[in-house]
Design an enzyme around this catalytic site. Structure first.
Site, PDB file in Angstrom:
ATOM      1  N   GLU A  46      20.495  12.228 -18.018  1.00 19.97           N
ATOM      2  CA  GLU A  46      21.837  12.651 -17.939  1.00 19.97           C
ATOM      3  C   GLU A  46      21.731  14.274 -17.935  1.00 19.97           C
ATOM      4  O   GLU A  46      22.603  15.019 -17.608  1.00 19.97           O
ATOM      5  CB  GLU A  46      22.296  12.156 -19.262  1.00 19.97           C
ATOM      6  CG  GLU A  46      22.361  10.640 -19.181  1.00 19.97           C
ATOM      7  CD  GLU A  46      21.603   9.891 -19.577  1.00 19.97           C
ATOM      8  OE1 GLU A  46      21.169   8.428 -20.800  1.00 19.97           O
ATOM      9  OE2 GLU A  46      20.031  10.605 -19.510  1.00 19.97           O
ATOM     10  N   CYS A  78      20.322  11.647 -25.947  1.00 19.38           N
ATOM     11  CA  CYS A  78      21.235  12.179 -24.628  1.00 19.38           C
ATOM     12  C   CYS A  78      22.341  12.777 -24.907  1.00 19.38           C
ATOM     13  O   CYS A  78      23.181  13.840 -24.198  1.00 19.38           O
ATOM     14  CB  CYS A  78      21.086  11.707 -23.105  1.00 19.38           C
ATOM     15  SG  CYS A  78      19.872  11.473 -22.711  1.00 19.38           S
ATOM     16  N   ALA A 148      -0.186 -14.653  -0.328  1.00 18.53           N
ATOM     17  CA  ALA A 148      -0.045 -14.457   1.126  1.00 18.53           C
ATOM     18  C   ALA A 148      -0.587 -15.766   1.702  1.00 18.53           C
ATOM     19  O   ALA A 148      -1.249 -16.603   1.134  1.00 18.53           O
ATOM     20  CB  ALA A 148      -0.639 -13.534   1.696  1.00 18.53           C
ATOM     21  N   TRP A 164      -7.425 -10.880   7.694  1.00 17.97           N
ATOM     22  CA  TRP A 164      -6.512 -11.407   6.982  1.00 17.97           C
ATOM     23  C   TRP A 164      -5.274 -12.366   7.368  1.00 17.97           C
ATOM     24  O   TRP A 164      -5.056 -12.197   8.429  1.00 17.97           O
ATOM     25  CB  TRP A 164      -5.677  -9.888   6.922  1.00 17.97           C
ATOM     26  CG  TRP A 164      -6.484  -7.994   6.471  1.00 17.97           C
ATOM     27  CD1 TRP A 164      -7.262  -7.545   7.287  1.00 17.97           C
ATOM     28  CD2 TRP A 164      -6.290  -7.744   5.367  1.00 17.97           C
ATOM     29  NE1 TRP A 164      -8.103  -6.278   6.248  1.00 17.97           N
ATOM     30  CE2 TRP A 164      -7.575  -6.845   5.142  1.00 17.97           C
ATOM     31  CE3 TRP A 164      -6.296  -8.531   3.947  1.00 17.97           C
ATOM     32  CZ2 TRP A 164      -7.863  -6.108   3.798  1.00 17.97           C
ATOM     33  CZ3 TRP A 164      -6.420  -7.967   2.939  1.00 17.97           C
ATOM     34  CH2 TRP A 164      -7.542  -6.670   2.852  1.00 17.97           C
ATOM     35  N   THR A 190     -11.557 -14.038  -6.885  1.00 19.01           N
ATOM     36  CA  THR A 190     -11.057 -13.577  -6.178  1.00 19.01           C
ATOM     37  C   THR A 190     -11.659 -12.012  -5.624  1.00 19.01           C
ATOM     38  O   THR A 190     -12.007 -11.586  -4.606  1.00 19.01           O
ATOM     39  CB  THR A 190      -9.639 -12.853  -6.767  1.00 19.01           C
ATOM     40  OG1 THR A 190      -8.761 -13.983  -6.427  1.00 19.01           O
ATOM     41  CG2 THR A 190      -9.613 -12.077  -5.593  1.00 19.01           C
ATOM     42  N   ARG A 201      -2.394   2.040  -2.603  1.00 23.14           N
ATOM     43  CA  ARG A 201      -2.893   3.194  -1.628  1.00 23.14           C
ATOM     44  C   ARG A 201      -2.223   2.872  -0.495  1.00 23.14           C
ATOM     45  O   ARG A 201      -1.368   2.173   0.605  1.00 23.14           O
ATOM     46  CB  ARG A 201      -4.759   2.528  -0.639  1.00 23.14           C
ATOM     47  CG  ARG A 201      -5.635   2.306  -1.716  1.00 23.14           C
ATOM     48  CD  ARG A 201      -6.784   1.946  -0.847  1.00 23.14           C
ATOM     49  NE  ARG A 201      -6.653   0.251  -0.705  1.00 23.14           N
ATOM     50  CZ  ARG A 201      -6.788  -0.144  -1.466  1.00 23.14           C
ATOM     51  NH1 ARG A 201      -7.079  -0.241  -2.709  1.00 23.14           N
ATOM     52  NH2 ARG A 201      -6.599  -1.785  -0.233  1.00 23.14           N
ATOM     53  N   GLU A 289      -2.271 -11.508  -8.471  1.00 22.97           N
ATOM     54  CA  GLU A 289      -2.641 -11.653  -7.249  1.00 22.97           C
ATOM     55  C   GLU A 289      -3.623 -12.525  -6.822  1.00 22.97           C
ATOM     56  O   GLU A 289      -5.121 -12.581  -6.299  1.00 22.97           O
ATOM     57  CB  GLU A 289      -3.017 -10.203  -6.204  1.00 22.97           C
ATOM     58  CG  GLU A 289      -2.303  -9.136  -6.528  1.00 22.97           C
ATOM     59  CD  GLU A 289      -2.265  -7.769  -5.511  1.00 22.97           C
ATOM     60  OE1 GLU A 289      -2.703  -8.387  -4.234  1.00 22.97           O
ATOM     61  OE2 GLU A 289      -2.054  -7.339  -6.228  1.00 22.97           O
ATOM     62  N   ARG A 293      -6.144 -20.853  -8.317  1.00 27.72           N
ATOM     63  CA  ARG A 293      -6.738 -21.824  -9.507  1.00 27.72           C
ATOM     64  C   ARG A 293      -6.166 -20.887 -10.427  1.00 27.72           C
ATOM     65  O   ARG A 293      -5.153 -21.691 -10.688  1.00 27.72           O
ATOM     66  CB  ARG A 293      -8.195 -21.600  -9.944  1.00 27.72           C
ATOM     67  CG  ARG A 293      -8.523 -21.907 -11.616  1.00 27.72           C
ATOM     68  CD  ARG A 293     -10.189 -21.919 -11.462  1.00 27.72           C
ATOM     69  NE  ARG A 293     -10.241 -22.346 -13.091  1.00 27.72           N
ATOM     70  CZ  ARG A 293     -11.334 -22.526 -13.235  1.00 27.72           C
ATOM     71  NH1 ARG A 293     -13.001 -22.537 -12.586  1.00 27.72           N
ATOM     72  NH2 ARG A 293     -11.643 -23.108 -14.887  1.00 27.72           N
TER      73      ARG A 293
END
Length: 364
Positions: A46, A78, A148, A164, A190, A201, A289, A293
């Site tokens: 604002e 504000c 994924a 990948w 992982t 990135r 990610e 498990r």
């Protein structure tokens, strides 16, 4: 209001713990001022819109995606600036969900003679700030699970290879997610298999790195792991069991690692307790990610609010599944995902949805 929402999006990833907010000032049929909240501690949307409009704000209408604040935090309220500007009408997308201030800003403006309305594009405004809404109403972080997989539901081959599964477009979107959240979490499996950096990135611009969280009850992380040797503005937090070896902890401390000790059972951290601790630490959002498990543990614990499930046009004919463990006995016991939307990234397909009992945008 749609223009205000588009402006607010420009602050994504930079405003935490504040909400994303956009503001547009209209006089007659002309837009005379625009602004969006750029980062915590910087002027609110604002104020920037009022500065942009200058004297043209007098007698105009202010459209803002979230109720204007009426309290002093890092910046002045504000509502006072709106009054001084001569704005005659304020249209807010939604009320501030913070129980301490809900409705206070709009009520203040009404009492001082402004024409006030609320609820324009409210669903879109709530979805924009679903992270903020959950955190200020529950003091718990908003939890997103990203995964994924191949078409037959594998996150890696039988040997653990996962690079990948998805294409570069999908991976770029994941880095956008990292930019959006306060923290990203993986399990030690992982780290041992993929040796990730867990940084943001982006191809076209600078992003912000999230806090890196590793579930490692026994502190088995190698001292040469990439995420322990980064040039980054964010920290690495090891979540360990209470019987983790003290000598390994000292070695990691010398690398600047932070620690959180929690109760564990058979090497598995209590994720419900972890989420509470992260909320106390001021972490408003968490991206999981993890591997098979961690995915299963998070879903079974009921801590996940939203999922992003990527599927690539590949078939492993067996491998490591999205979720490990025995699974449910009956289909009716499955976790229901609702409010589904489907996106394409080249040949990859991503399903976005909310856990049925979670505080996603449609439930808040």
């Amino acid at each position: 209001m749609r223009m205000a929402l588009e402006l607010a999006e420009k602050g994504r990833g930079w405003t935490s713990p504040n909400p994303m907010v956009g503001a547009v000032i209209v006089k007659g049929s002309q837009v005379v001022g625009k602004g969006f909240h750029q980062a915590a501690g910087k002027p609110h949307a604002e104020i920037l819109a009022l500065d942009d409009a200058g004297e043209k704000a007098r007698g105009a209408t202010l459209y803002v995606s979230l109720e204007p604040c009426n309290h002093t935090g890092r910046t002045p309220p504000c509502t006072q600036a709106i009054l001084k500007s001569g704005i005659k009408r304020v249209v807010a997308g939604m009320k501030d969900p913070d129980p301490r201030v809900r409705g206070g800003g709009l009520d203040f403006l009404k009492r001082h003679g402004l024409n006030v309305s609320v609820g324009v594009c409210e669903d879109a405004c709530r979805r924009l700030n679903e992270i903020f809404i959950k955190y200020v109403t529950t003091s718990l972080p908003y939890v997103i699970l990203k995964c994924a997989a191949t078409l037959d539901g594998c996150i890696a081959t039988r040997t653990g290879d996962s690079k990948w599964i998805t294409n570069p477009l999908s991976r770029e979107f994941v880095h956008e997610l990292r930019h959006t959240v306060d923290a990203v979490m993986v399990g030690i499996g992982t780290v041992l298999q993929d040796n990730p950096q867990l940084t943001t990135r982006l191809e076209s611009r600078k992003g912000s790195d999230p806090l890196r969280i590793v579930l490692d009850s026994g502190l088995s992380i190698p001292l040469d792991a990439q995420l322990l040797h980064l040039t980054s503005d964010s920290d690495t937090l090891m979540v360990m069991g209470r019987k983790a070896p003290p000598e390994k902890r000292k070695s990691l401390e010398r690398l600047g690692v932070r620690f959180l000790a929690l109760k564990d059972s058979m090497g598995e951290i209590d994720l419900t307790a972890l989420i509470g601790k992260l909320g106390e630490m001021g972490v408003t959002s968490l991206l999981i990610e993890g591997g098979s498990r961690v995915n299963a543990s998070a879903l079974r614990a009921g801590i996940v609010d939203k999922v992003y499930m990527f599927y690539a046009p590949k078939i492993c004919c067996g491998g490591i599944p999205v979720c490990g463990g025995a699974g449910v006995n009956l289909m009716e016991e499955s976790i229901q995902v609702t409010d589904i939307s489907v996106h394409r990234f080249g040949e990859d397909v991503m399903i976005e949805g909310y856990l049925k009992k979670a505080t996603g945008s449609s439930q808040v």
